[in-house]
Scaffold this motif. Structure first.
Motif, PDB file in Angstrom:
ATOM      1  N   LEU A 179      85.590  70.680 -53.020  1.00  0.00           N
ATOM      2  CA  LEU A 179      84.439  70.394 -53.610  1.00  0.00           C
ATOM      3  C   LEU A 179      84.535  70.242 -55.096  1.00  0.00           C
ATOM      4  O   LEU A 179      83.931  69.247 -55.463  1.00  0.00           O
ATOM      5  N   ILE A 180      85.290  71.030 -55.704  1.00  0.00           N
ATOM      6  CA  ILE A 180      85.572  70.896 -57.066  1.00  0.00           C
ATOM      7  C   ILE A 180      86.098  69.637 -57.568  1.00  0.00           C
ATOM      8  O   ILE A 180      85.622  69.049 -58.352  1.00  0.00           O
ATOM      9  N   ASP A 181      86.953  69.110 -56.916  1.00  0.00           N
ATOM     10  CA  ASP A 181      87.823  67.946 -56.939  1.00  0.00           C
ATOM     11  C   ASP A 181      86.527  66.915 -57.051  1.00  0.00           C
ATOM     12  O   ASP A 181      86.421  65.796 -57.791  1.00  0.00           O
ATOM     13  N   ARG A 182      85.701  66.862 -56.129  1.00  0.00           N
ATOM     14  CA  ARG A 182      84.903  65.813 -55.843  1.00  0.00           C
ATOM     15  C   ARG A 182      83.962  65.872 -56.791  1.00  0.00           C
ATOM     16  O   ARG A 182      83.272  64.738 -57.388  1.00  0.00           O
ATOM     17  N   VAL A 183      83.498  67.085 -57.424  1.00  0.00           N
ATOM     18  CA  VAL A 183      82.383  66.979 -58.412  1.00  0.00           C
ATOM     19  C   VAL A 183      82.846  66.496 -59.779  1.00  0.00           C
ATOM     20  O   VAL A 183      82.384  65.698 -60.315  1.00  0.00           O
ATOM     21  N   SER A 184      84.175  66.811 -60.036  1.00  0.00           N
ATOM     22  CA  SER A 184      85.100  66.230 -61.196  1.00  0.00           C
ATOM     23  C   SER A 184      84.986  64.762 -61.099  1.00  0.00           C
ATOM     24  O   SER A 184      84.662  64.136 -62.138  1.00  0.00           O
ATOM     25  N   THR A 185      85.222  64.307 -60.133  1.00  0.00           N
ATOM     26  CA  THR A 185      85.563  62.794 -59.840  1.00  0.00           C
ATOM     27  C   THR A 185      84.240  62.067 -59.989  1.00  0.00           C
ATOM     28  O   THR A 185      84.138  61.083 -60.777  1.00  0.00           O
ATOM     29  N   ALA A 186      83.151  62.667 -59.489  1.00  0.00           N
ATOM     30  CA  ALA A 186      81.620  62.098 -59.630  1.00  0.00           C
ATOM     31  C   ALA A 186      81.242  62.194 -60.965  1.00  0.00           C
ATOM     32  O   ALA A 186      80.556  61.188 -61.488  1.00  0.00           O
TER      33      ALA A 186
ATOM     34  N   GLU B 221      70.486  52.608 -60.100  1.00  0.00           N
ATOM     35  CA  GLU B 221      70.422  53.734 -59.230  1.00  0.00           C
ATOM     36  C   GLU B 221      71.234  54.087 -58.196  1.00  0.00           C
ATOM     37  O   GLU B 221      71.667  55.154 -57.776  1.00  0.00           O
ATOM     38  N   ARG B 222      71.397  52.930 -57.375  1.00  0.00           N
ATOM     39  CA  ARG B 222      72.389  53.166 -56.228  1.00  0.00           C
ATOM     40  C   ARG B 222      73.602  53.379 -56.720  1.00  0.00           C
ATOM     41  O   ARG B 222      74.542  54.322 -55.932  1.00  0.00           O
ATOM     42  N   ARG B 223      74.238  52.948 -57.698  1.00  0.00           N
ATOM     43  CA  ARG B 223      75.582  53.089 -58.181  1.00  0.00           C
ATOM     44  C   ARG B 223      75.473  54.815 -58.324  1.00  0.00           C
ATOM     45  O   ARG B 223      76.778  55.485 -58.005  1.00  0.00           O
ATOM     46  N   ILE B 224      74.509  55.415 -59.055  1.00  0.00           N
ATOM     47  CA  ILE B 224      74.818  56.642 -59.416  1.00  0.00           C
ATOM     48  C   ILE B 224      74.660  57.285 -58.003  1.00  0.00           C
ATOM     49  O   ILE B 224      75.504  58.599 -58.029  1.00  0.00           O
ATOM     50  N   MET B 225      73.801  57.267 -57.073  1.00  0.00           N
ATOM     51  CA  MET B 225      73.679  57.946 -55.876  1.00  0.00           C
ATOM     52  C   MET B 225      74.912  57.676 -55.036  1.00  0.00           C
ATOM     53  O   MET B 225      75.323  58.716 -54.494  1.00  0.00           O
ATOM     54  N   ASP B 226      75.725  56.517 -55.031  1.00  0.00           N
ATOM     55  CA  ASP B 226      76.827  56.262 -54.550  1.00  0.00           C
ATOM     56  C   ASP B 226      77.933  57.229 -55.005  1.00  0.00           C
ATOM     57  O   ASP B 226      78.877  57.677 -54.175  1.00  0.00           O
ATOM     58  N   SER B 227      77.861  57.407 -56.135  1.00  0.00           N
ATOM     59  CA  SER B 227      79.065  58.294 -57.098  1.00  0.00           C
ATOM     60  C   SER B 227      78.884  59.576 -56.543  1.00  0.00           C
ATOM     61  O   SER B 227      79.724  60.586 -56.484  1.00  0.00           O
ATOM     62  N   TRP B 228      77.651  60.106 -56.354  1.00  0.00           N
ATOM     63  CA  TRP B 228      77.442  61.666 -56.020  1.00  0.00           C
ATOM     64  C   TRP B 228      77.569  61.743 -54.275  1.00  0.00           C
ATOM     65  O   TRP B 228      77.819  63.012 -54.005  1.00  0.00           O
ATOM     66  N   SER B 229      77.634  60.858 -53.491  1.00  0.00           N
ATOM     67  CA  SER B 229      77.687  60.935 -52.232  1.00  0.00           C
ATOM     68  C   SER B 229      78.672  62.031 -51.833  1.00  0.00           C
ATOM     69  O   SER B 229      78.489  62.625 -50.723  1.00  0.00           O
ATOM     70  N   PRO B 230      80.107  61.852 -52.401  1.00  0.00           N
ATOM     71  CA  PRO B 230      80.982  62.622 -51.667  1.00  0.00           C
ATOM     72  C   PRO B 230      80.766  64.262 -51.900  1.00  0.00           C
ATOM     73  O   PRO B 230      81.211  65.052 -51.340  1.00  0.00           O
ATOM     74  N   VAL B 231      80.194  64.317 -53.221  1.00  0.00           N
ATOM     75  CA  VAL B 231      79.520  65.876 -53.438  1.00  0.00           C
ATOM     76  C   VAL B 231      78.836  66.246 -52.378  1.00  0.00           C
ATOM     77  O   VAL B 231      78.790  67.329 -51.964  1.00  0.00           O
TER      78      VAL B 231
END
Length: 463
Positions: A341-348, A400-410
């Motif tokens: 989860l930390i890796d996903r947060v860092s990437t997002a 906005e969709r780009r932001i939401m897509d980036s956060w989806s893995p988190v």
């Protein structure tokens, strides 16, 4: 237009109420029958303050500032008779507490802080948490509450209440003993474990869906001071910093509360930064520094301002976005803040170059409350995460969709969401806030206490 038919609780006589307090100055009484507070119309000096929230300026037909429960009864009756959408405001950090064309019920005048026997404190719903901390200072008492001076007691409490004492004393609702509530029917009731117990359960996490709470009674906790401050960390290695911070907090005593922030560059005056905020809930500096010292040893630490402070001094004053702005935010709870989860947060976070990231450590007292004891169900969690990006109001939906897509893995690694930090009503927000059993019980409470859904301008639980 504000109608004035014979069935509405409005004084007759054809007098235009006009500006602030003009109902008293020119009409010989309030435009709302039985209302002793202040009425703000669009040409009133203080109208804009009551009509503005975090990131949005509303245009209500009027704002009513009651002085107590009887005024709230009169204001609700007026709004219902006139068919006005009703928004209830105790703090100023949610766009959901204002509206266009309706009534804002502004509770800011109901702000008394009263200390009772046995360290019980009775707080007006419109008091601010900074004001409460100031009022309790001479008694060496505190209530587990939010982080910001100007946040209202009512809004934060009804949503749960995560604050600087959460690990040692739990959420704000975990210290709540009872509440005085004005129901949409006009009835004034006391809700506690024995009087209206189902309403008391629903108020603790169910938001402003069931009634207007005018006063809260809390069990306060002895507190002389805190050891508080910011630890600055060189930005650029977010995943490494998060892992080290997490490992320290897993071994730390519950008196140590901590939040990690990562902020992007906002011009030359505000470079990118990573900060670890700490709050040790006690004045024992030796014990506090023993708990905090491992955080000072994290890789990349460049300095700190940790010191003994009064509790009232830890409440910040964030600046609200100017005018209207589009805030794209998501949050959730991590049952386990693991490396994946930390890796996903860092990437997002790297992909969202305009976003602010907050990670708050939670394990402690709030975990020991059963999930069904209150309407706040997320009790088996280690941390709370939030990301908020800021866009201009006219930004295309694609941004906005780009932001939401980036956060989806988190989001896939999180559970639930914290209603107090949702600045708008997403289509799935209630499903994230409440599991099915909790939602079913909340809907039953809604049908009992607000069957007509008068209190709908919120994260709305329909009857």
């Amino acid at each position: 237009m504000l109608g004035r038919d014979n069935d509405s609780p409005v004084r007759s006589g054809g007098c235009d109420p006009g500006t602030i307090d003009a109902a008293h100055d020119r009409c010989g009484g309030s435009m709302i029958d039985g209302f002793a507070g202040t009425i703000l119309l669009p040409d009133s000096d203080e109208y804009l303050m009551a009509a503005t929230a975090y990131g949005r300026v509303g245009r209500p037909a009027l704002a009513a500032r009651p002085t107590g429960a009887a005024d709230v009864v009169a204001a609700i009756a007026y709004a219902r008779a006139q068919g006005l959408e009703l928004s209830v405001r105790s703090g100023g950090h949610s766009p959901l507490n204002i509206n266009d064309g309706g009534m804002v019920l502004d509770l800011s005048r109901i702000r008394d802080v009263e200390v009772q026997g046995g360290n019980r404190v009775r707080l007006g719903s419109g008091a601010t948490w900074g004001g409460v901390a100031q009022g309790l200072l001479e008694y060496d008492l505190a209530v587990s509450s939010g982080d910001t001076y100007t946040v209202g007691v009512g809004g934060l409490t009804l949503g749960g209440g995560i604050g600087w004492l959460v690990r040692q004393h739990g959420l704000a609702i975990d210290s709540l003993l009872e509440a005085e509530v004005v129901l949409p029917s006009g009835a004034i009731v006391t809700a506690n474990e024995t009087s209206e117990p189902e309403l008391f359960w629903a108020l603790r996490g169910g938001g402003g869906n069931f009634g207007v709470v005018t006063t809260f009674t809390f069990q306060a906790h002895p507190l002389r001071g805190v050891v508080f401050g910011t630890i600055d960390v060189q930005p650029g290695s977010l995943a490494e910093t998060l892992r080290g911070w997490r490992d320290v907090m897993r071994a730390a005593p519950e008196k140590l509360n901590s939040t990690l922030y990562s902020t992007p560059e906002f011009g030359l005056e505000m470079p990118a930064a990573t900060k670890v905020l700490v709050c040790y809930g006690g004045a024992d500096q030796d014990a506090a520094m023993a708990a905090i010292r491992p955080l000072l040893a994290l890789p990349g630490v460049t300095g700190n301002d940790v010191e003994l402070k009064l509790f009232v001094e830890v409440f910040d004053e964030p600046s609200a976005p100017p005018g209207s702005i589009r805030i794209v935010d998501r949050n959730g709870f991590a049952r386990d803040l693991d490396d994946t989860l930390i890796d996903r947060v860092s990437t997002a976070n790297a992909a969202l170059d305009s976003a602010v990231l907050m990670v708050r450590y939670l394990r402690g007292a709030m975990n020991r409350v059963p999930a069904d004891a209150t309407a706040f169900p997320h009790r088996d969690v280690e941390a709370f995460l939030m990301s908020a990006a800021f866009l201009p109001p006219d930004a295309p939906d694609e941004a906005e969709r780009r932001i939401m897509d980036s956060w989806s893995p988190v989001a896939e690694g999180l559970t639930g969401t914290y209603g107090n930090f949702n600045l708008r009503a997403y289509s799935d927000v209630l499903d994230l806030m409440y599991p099915p059993a909790t939602m079913e019980r909340l809907r039953a409470a809604k049908r009992r206490y607000d069957p007509d859904n008068v209190l709908a301008h919120n994260l709305n639980i329909t009857p």
